[in-house]
Design an enzyme around this catalytic site. Structure first.
Site: not given
Ligand code: VGL
Ligand code: ZN
Length: 202
Positions: A8, A106, A151
């Protein structure tokens, strides 16, 4: 066989994004530098529909960072982030993605959040990533990215349970909450997950 899983590294998680991880931009050059040391490089993207259940804006009367109960589990409500097809969901513009052999997305199901790159938060559906990595011959799995305490953490816990030898590259990851990350690090180390720095990768 050594695989790098980059979690991410998207505009919304970088300072100026909608859910910024402090100093998130600093990991980009580190990640770029290490990619050539791996046999396989994979990226992930948080990839939500705009009516996603994890967005506070989709719950009347709720504010960002409120915690509610969804599917009998606590769910933090986030600012809108990583909406499919938006700039915020794209990889950081300086992240080198040429070596990525696959990108796993995801959080695409609006009814459930998915912090891990392997399973949704209810462990109901698999993304297929574990099977993919095994078929590719991955034995050692190195994780980095954003956010280290969310994540990256949930992904590495699932990866470890899938039987991979797991390494978290600390200087190639940043946490949303550093105090929380220090606690989680103890838990990960106790399980057998290794904390390393990028300089030690052969
Ligand atoms: C994430 C909060 C909400 C992340 C993703 O990638 O850590 N954190 N969605
Ligand atoms: Zn998300």
């Amino acid at each position: 066989m050594k695989t790098l899983l980059i979690i991410d590294v998207q505009n919304d998680f970088i300072p100026n994004g909608s859910l910024p991880v402090p100093n998130g931009n600093q990991i980009v050059p580190v990640i770029n530098k290490i990619q050539d040391k791996f046999d396989l490089v994979i990226g992930t993207q948080d990839w939500h529909p705009k009516d996603h259940i994890s967005f506070a804006s989709n719950h009347e009367g709720k504010s960002n960072f409120d915690v509610i109960e969804i599917h009998k589990k606590p769910q933090t409500l986030w600012p809108n982030h990583c909406v499919q097809g938006t700039k915020g969901a794209e990889f950081h513009p300086d992240l080198k993605t040429k070596k990525f052999e696959a990108i796993f997305r995801k959080g695409t199901d609006k009814t459930i959040d998915s912090y891990s790159a392997f399973y949704d938060n209810g462990h109901l559906k698999s993304t297929g990533l574990a099977g993919y990595l095994k078929e590719k011959g991955t034995t050692e799995l190195y994780l980095c990215g954003l956010a280290a305490d969310i994540c990256v953490y949930f992904s590495i816990m699932d990866a470890f349970k899938e039987g991979f030898d797991c390494f978290l590259i600390e200087d190639a990851s940043k946490a949303l909450d550093n105090i929380e990350f220090e606690k989680l690090k103890k838990e990960m180390i106790a399980m057998g997950i290794k904390m390393i720095t990028s300089a030690s990768i052969q």
